[in-house]
Motif scaffolding. Structure first.
Motif, PDB file in Angstrom:
ATOM      1  N   VAL A 434      20.595  -4.540 -74.362  1.00  0.00           N
ATOM      2  CA  VAL A 434      20.658  -3.115 -74.052  1.00  0.00           C
ATOM      3  C   VAL A 434      19.246  -2.549 -73.862  1.00  0.00           C
ATOM      4  N   GLY A 435      18.330  -2.929 -74.745  1.00  0.00           N
ATOM      5  CA  GLY A 435      16.948  -2.448 -74.613  1.00  0.00           C
ATOM      6  C   GLY A 435      16.353  -2.862 -73.273  1.00  0.00           C
ATOM      7  N   GLY A 436      16.651  -4.096 -72.863  1.00  0.00           N
ATOM      8  CA  GLY A 436      16.155  -4.585 -71.571  1.00  0.00           C
ATOM      9  C   GLY A 436      16.722  -3.755 -70.423  1.00  0.00           C
ATOM     10  N   ALA A 437      18.018  -3.484 -70.493  1.00  0.00           N
ATOM     11  CA  ALA A 437      18.673  -2.734 -69.415  1.00  0.00           C
ATOM     12  C   ALA A 437      18.176  -1.288 -69.375  1.00  0.00           C
ATOM     13  N   ARG A 438      18.030  -0.688 -70.552  1.00  0.00           N
ATOM     14  CA  ARG A 438      17.648   0.733 -70.601  1.00  0.00           C
ATOM     15  C   ARG A 438      16.213   0.938 -70.147  1.00  0.00           C
ATOM     16  N   SER A 439      15.300   0.085 -70.598  1.00  0.00           N
ATOM     17  CA  SER A 439      13.908   0.264 -70.184  1.00  0.00           C
ATOM     18  C   SER A 439      13.816   0.093 -68.673  1.00  0.00           C
ATOM     19  N   ALA A 440      14.557  -0.873 -68.134  1.00  0.00           N
ATOM     20  CA  ALA A 440      14.524  -1.088 -66.681  1.00  0.00           C
ATOM     21  C   ALA A 440      15.039   0.154 -65.943  1.00  0.00           C
ATOM     22  N   ARG A 441      16.105   0.725 -66.480  1.00  0.00           N
ATOM     23  CA  ARG A 441      16.681   1.921 -65.832  1.00  0.00           C
ATOM     24  C   ARG A 441      15.665   3.061 -65.816  1.00  0.00           C
ATOM     25  N   LYS A 442      14.996   3.264 -66.947  1.00  0.00           N
ATOM     26  CA  LYS A 442      14.014   4.362 -67.010  1.00  0.00           C
ATOM     27  C   LYS A 442      12.855   4.073 -66.045  1.00  0.00           C
ATOM     28  N   ILE A 443      12.417   2.838 -65.995  1.00  0.00           N
ATOM     29  CA  ILE A 443      11.316   2.481 -65.091  1.00  0.00           C
ATOM     30  C   ILE A 443      11.731   2.735 -63.650  1.00  0.00           C
ATOM     31  N   SER A 444      13.008   2.482 -63.348  1.00  0.00           N
ATOM     32  CA  SER A 444      13.471   2.613 -61.959  1.00  0.00           C
ATOM     33  C   SER A 444      13.483   4.070 -61.487  1.00  0.00           C
ATOM     34  N   PHE A 445      13.355   5.027 -62.404  1.00  0.00           N
ATOM     35  CA  PHE A 445      13.297   6.436 -61.980  1.00  0.00           C
ATOM     36  C   PHE A 445      11.992   6.743 -61.242  1.00  0.00           C
ATOM     37  N   SER A 446      10.971   5.911 -61.466  1.00  0.00           N
ATOM     38  CA  SER A 446       9.690   6.201 -60.805  1.00  0.00           C
ATOM     39  C   SER A 446       9.524   5.293 -59.588  1.00  0.00           C
ATOM     40  N   LYS A 447       8.718   5.770 -58.630  1.00  0.00           N
ATOM     41  CA  LYS A 447       8.502   4.992 -57.417  1.00  0.00           C
ATOM     42  C   LYS A 447       7.625   3.777 -57.756  1.00  0.00           C
ATOM     43  N   GLU A 448       7.974   2.655 -57.181  1.00  0.00           N
ATOM     44  CA  GLU A 448       7.194   1.453 -57.474  1.00  0.00           C
ATOM     45  C   GLU A 448       5.849   1.493 -56.739  1.00  0.00           C
ATOM     46  N   ARG A 449       4.789   1.147 -57.427  1.00  0.00           N
ATOM     47  CA  ARG A 449       3.459   1.117 -56.787  1.00  0.00           C
ATOM     48  C   ARG A 449       2.539   0.227 -57.607  1.00  0.00           C
ATOM     49  N   LEU A 450       1.459  -0.225 -56.965  1.00  0.00           N
ATOM     50  CA  LEU A 450       0.469  -1.003 -57.718  1.00  0.00           C
ATOM     51  C   LEU A 450      -0.457  -0.037 -58.447  1.00  0.00           C
ATOM     52  N   PRO A 451      -0.762  -0.289 -59.690  1.00  0.00           N
ATOM     53  CA  PRO A 451      -1.646   0.645 -60.417  1.00  0.00           C
ATOM     54  C   PRO A 451      -3.108   0.430 -60.035  1.00  0.00           C
ATOM     55  N   ASP A 452      -3.918   1.443 -60.293  1.00  0.00           N
ATOM     56  CA  ASP A 452      -5.363   1.229 -60.182  1.00  0.00           C
ATOM     57  C   ASP A 452      -5.770   0.293 -61.314  1.00  0.00           C
ATOM     58  N   PRO A 453      -6.776  -0.542 -61.083  1.00  0.00           N
ATOM     59  CA  PRO A 453      -7.202  -1.428 -62.186  1.00  0.00           C
ATOM     60  C   PRO A 453      -7.728  -0.605 -63.358  1.00  0.00           C
ATOM     61  N   VAL A 454      -7.335  -0.974 -64.554  1.00  0.00           N
ATOM     62  CA  VAL A 454      -7.811  -0.233 -65.725  1.00  0.00           C
ATOM     63  C   VAL A 454      -9.151  -0.832 -66.169  1.00  0.00           C
ATOM     64  N   ASN A 455     -10.038   0.046 -66.542  1.00  0.00           N
ATOM     65  CA  ASN A 455     -11.321  -0.441 -67.042  1.00  0.00           C
ATOM     66  C   ASN A 455     -11.209  -0.636 -68.557  1.00  0.00           C
ATOM     67  N   ALA A 456     -11.256  -1.886 -68.974  1.00  0.00           N
ATOM     68  CA  ALA A 456     -11.121  -2.165 -70.411  1.00  0.00           C
ATOM     69  C   ALA A 456     -12.387  -2.842 -70.938  1.00  0.00           C
ATOM     70  N   ASP A 457     -13.534  -2.518 -70.334  1.00  0.00           N
ATOM     71  CA  ASP A 457     -14.785  -3.178 -70.730  1.00  0.00           C
ATOM     72  C   ASP A 457     -15.084  -2.991 -72.217  1.00  0.00           C
ATOM     73  N   GLY A 458     -14.790  -1.790 -72.711  1.00  0.00           N
ATOM     74  CA  GLY A 458     -15.069  -1.494 -74.128  1.00  0.00           C
ATOM     75  C   GLY A 458     -14.281  -2.435 -75.027  1.00  0.00           C
ATOM     76  N   GLU A 459     -12.973  -2.532 -74.776  1.00  0.00           N
ATOM     77  CA  GLU A 459     -12.118  -3.401 -75.597  1.00  0.00           C
ATOM     78  C   GLU A 459     -12.549  -4.865 -75.464  1.00  0.00           C
ATOM     79  N   ILE A 460     -12.885  -5.261 -74.223  1.00  0.00           N
ATOM     80  CA  ILE A 460     -13.256  -6.666 -74.000  1.00  0.00           C
ATOM     81  C   ILE A 460     -14.516  -7.013 -74.795  1.00  0.00           C
ATOM     82  N   SER A 461     -15.492  -6.114 -74.780  1.00  0.00           N
ATOM     83  CA  SER A 461     -16.714  -6.495 -75.506  1.00  0.00           C
ATOM     84  C   SER A 461     -16.470  -6.485 -77.015  1.00  0.00           C
ATOM     85  N   GLU A 462     -15.574  -5.613 -77.482  1.00  0.00           N
ATOM     86  CA  GLU A 462     -15.254  -5.633 -78.924  1.00  0.00           C
ATOM     87  C   GLU A 462     -14.576  -6.964 -79.301  1.00  0.00           C
TER      88      GLU A 462
END
Ligand SMILES: Cc1cc2nc3c(=O)[nH]c(=O)nc-3n(C[C@H](O)[C@H](O)[C@H](O)COP(=O)(O)OP(=O)(O)OC[C@H]3O[C@@H](n4cnc5c(N)ncnc54)[C@H](O)[C@@H]3O)c2cc1C
Length: 621
Positions: A434-462
């Motif tokens: 059910v959790g799998g189905a519900r999360s997918a349903r909620k995600i499907s409400f938004s238009k599919e697109r590629l995200p901008d790359p996230v900058n995680a330099d701070g976390e990586i160096s930590e």
């Protein structure tokens, strides 16, 4: 570090168990294309590696004339205590659809000649909602879903262990992981992250979780998600090697329980003093078959005295074994001394035989074959057991879309905390689907697109800094992991010793706060293990902090736990003052904050068809 397009997805699912694959299945069915499934090892996880003599799947009744309804099933979930109504209702509402999808994909759930999916009654089940595809139901589910998802073209990113969730402005943006072969850190960006890493098995030493499962629940907590009901688990008797629940016929065959010293010598019977007489003891062994989880309500007079007795021996530093060659009483069993239920079951099964192994072979030869296939011959060897952690009922708190408090971070499967104090057997697998189905349903409400790359330099160096500092000589990782998980099993499992919880918290806090001083590795190969241990410390501290606060606020024996003070169990009470509450826990600035709120009721909806249809067409949720 990877920089090509394949490290960006609209949806990134972490994990490849039954719940993760269900989410992927739904997303692909709804036409989504950018779905990545990131996993440490495709063969790991509980769903793929765990089972029992008849692994149960709990679903809405689909056979017979006994009646059932979505709301009645929701009431069953809700009646387990400490469950939010919207989750209970949703788990009931989607039960039939999720179950039928598995049947469609080829999972062999039995039906009768007219096509009714027949059921049986499991624990905490007022109907016959349970079904099973055999000892490896969850494995079958996982394989059927995986086959379909691979055919539909999901992108599998294997050999990656996710260790951190990147969050910006309370919105999940990406995942940092370790390539488990090169041991390099990598960043993946996503608009939606579905965390499906299973239960936090590694916090305990004595577990029925498969060896190939550890979990990674600390990452969402570190990211700022709230956890709930973390005090609530299921513990029960399991064999240590191989890890397997000794439920069902393993107990109905009435084996002897024997304890030995550390070297396996000095074998002794130890159960009888916990019971009024031999027939009381025999009945409890028999009942353990279907009353598998340790249950505080059965600890004073019922079958859970067996679990207490086993844990009692282990606390004394002894080992406990099941002996299928000898009866639990001297000589032969007088079956007429059993109560009507046990007598009639064994009579119907034609199992009035001389020894446990004969009875087991007669009732369930595959149960013997299973151990034989793992190198344990029950005809000649005793089977070592312990009181083991098997399932976490609590976990990361999610709403009715399985979204956590962090926007776009969905948590599904055992990592999510949608169960309360009690839950029907088999409802974990239902909840995962059910959790799998519900999360997918909620995600499907938004238009599919590629995200901008996230900058995680701070976390990586930590993280790189942690690796560098810990790579400092002789490794003590396995030693520390063993010590801490053993203490957790000893003091904060099914039997929780109040006077030891503070010490547990202090030890683990010290380790976490001074991680790079205390924890050492000697080679790059140990980097995944290093971060697994870090995550385990966060998960363990979350659970131990929840237990500490529970003891302060109530401490009533309930669910699968009994609270003791210097070894003596607290008095048993029929009322739980926090039955209608949810304990929440959050990590802020390195400190765990606990609070208690009233649980949400089961929603009562306007179900007038035209109104709901209009809302549905307008996407008004
Ligand atoms: C012995 C036993 C018997 C059980 N019997 C029943 C039963 O009869 N009925 C029932 O309903 N439930 C039962 N359960 C519980 C049920 O099997 C589990 O709750 C369920 O399978 C969990 O599924 P999941 O998808 O949440 O996680 P899992 O199947 O555990 O999958 C987790 C996935 O995440 C991956 N992963 C973990 N960490 C990371 C990371 N950091 N990075 C990348 N990937 C990661 C793993 O490799 C795996 O693919 C049983 C459990 C046990 C142990």
């Amino acid at each position: 570090m990877m920089t090509d397009m394949s490290n960006r997805f609209d949806t990134l699912i972490v994990g490849m168990g039954a719940s993760a694959l269900k989410c992927a299945d739904e997303l692909l069915r709804m036409g989504r294309k950018s779905v990545g499934i990131l996993v440490d090892d495709a063969l790991d996880g509980t769903s793929r590696n765990a089972g029992s003599d008849k692994q149960t799947y709990y679903k809405l009744t689909l056979s017979g004339n006994g009646g059932d309804s979505v709301h009645e099933m929701a009431e069953t979930f809700y009646s387990g205590g400490c469950v939010d109504g919207p989750n209970a209702l949703t788990e009931a509402a989607l039960s039939a659809a999720c179950f039928l999808r598995l049947c469609e994909l080829g999972v062999q759930f039995p039906m009768n000649r007219y096509g009714e999916y027949i059921g049986y009654r499991t624990d905490h089940d007022p109907r016959n909602r349970a079904t099973s595809a055999g000892p490896l139901t969850s494995k079958q589910m996982t394989e059927a879903l995986e086959k379909n998802v691979r055919e539909k073209g999901a992108c599998f990113i294997e050999k990656r262990m996710a260790i951190r969730i990147v969050v910006r402005d309370n919105q999940a943006k990406g995942v940092i992981c370790i390539h488990t072969e090169t041991n390099e850190l990598e960043v993946y960006s996503a608009n939606h992250i579905v965390w499906a890493t299973g239960g936090p098995a590694s916090i305990y030493q004595n577990v029925s979780y498969p060896v190939r499962h550890t979990g990674m629940s600390g990452a969402p907590i570190l990211a700022g998600a709230a956890a709930c009901n973390v005090t609530e688990w299921q513990y029960g008797l399991g064999s240590i090697s191989p890890k397997w629940n000794v439920s069902g016929t393993y107990m109905q065959a009435l084996p002897r329980f024997v304890s030995t010293d550390k070297d396996g010598n000095d074998g002794r019977d130890f159960l009888l003093p916990y019971f009024e007489n031999e027939s009381d003891m025999l009945l409890s062994i028999f009942l353990k078959g279907y009353q598998w989880p340790f249950d505080a309500r059965k600890a004073e007079k019922g079958s859970s005295r067996i679990d207490l007795a086993v844990q009692g021996e282990i606390q004394k530093g002894r080992r406990v074994f099941l002996d299928f060659l000898n009866n639990p009483v001297p000589g032969l069993i007088d079956f007429s001394s059993l109560n009507a239920e046990a007598y009639s079951y064994l009579e119907k099964a034609g199992a009035f035989l001389d020894t446990p192994i004969q009875r087991l072979a007669h009732m369930n030869q595959p149960a013997i074959d299973f151990y034989m296939s793992k190198g344990v011959d029950l005809h000649t060897e005793k089977l070592e057991i312990a009181l083991c952690a098997q399932h976490m009922n609590g976990g990361i708190m999610v709403n009715e879309w399985w979204e956590s408090e962090i926007k776009s971070l969905f948590v599904i499967g055992e990592c999510a905390g949608t169960h309360g104090v009690y839950r029907p057997g088999g409802s974990a697998l239902n909840a995962g689907q059910v959790g799998g189905a519900r999360s997918a349903r909620k995600i499907s409400f938004s238009k599919e697109r590629l995200p901008d790359p996230v900058n995680a330099d701070g976390e990586i160096s930590e993280l790189a800094g942690i690796i560098e500092k810990c790579m400092s000589g002789k490794s003590n990782l396995s030693e520390l992991a063993f010590e801490e998980s053993s203490l957790m099993s000893k003091y904060a499992g099914a039997i929780r010793e109040k006077s030891e919880i503070d010490a547990l918290i202090q030890r683990n806090t010290r380790l976490l706060q001074h991680f790079t001083e205390y924890v050492h590795i000697s080679s790059k190969k140990e980097i995944p293990g290093l971060f697994r241990f870090f995550d385990t410390l966060v998960s363990r501290l979350t659970v131990a902090s929840g237990i500490k606060e529970y003891i302060k606020s109530s401490g009533v024996n309930r669910g699968s736990s009994v609270y003791t003070e210097n070894g003596a169990p607290d008095s048993f009470s029929d009322t739980d003052p926090y039955f209608d509450s949810i304990q929440e826990i959050r990590l802020k600035d390195g400190v765990f904050h606990t609070s208690i709120r009233n649980r949400l009721p089961i929603p009562s909806q306007d179900d007038f068809f035209e109104n709901v249809w209009r809302e549905f067409r307008q996407g008004k949720w």
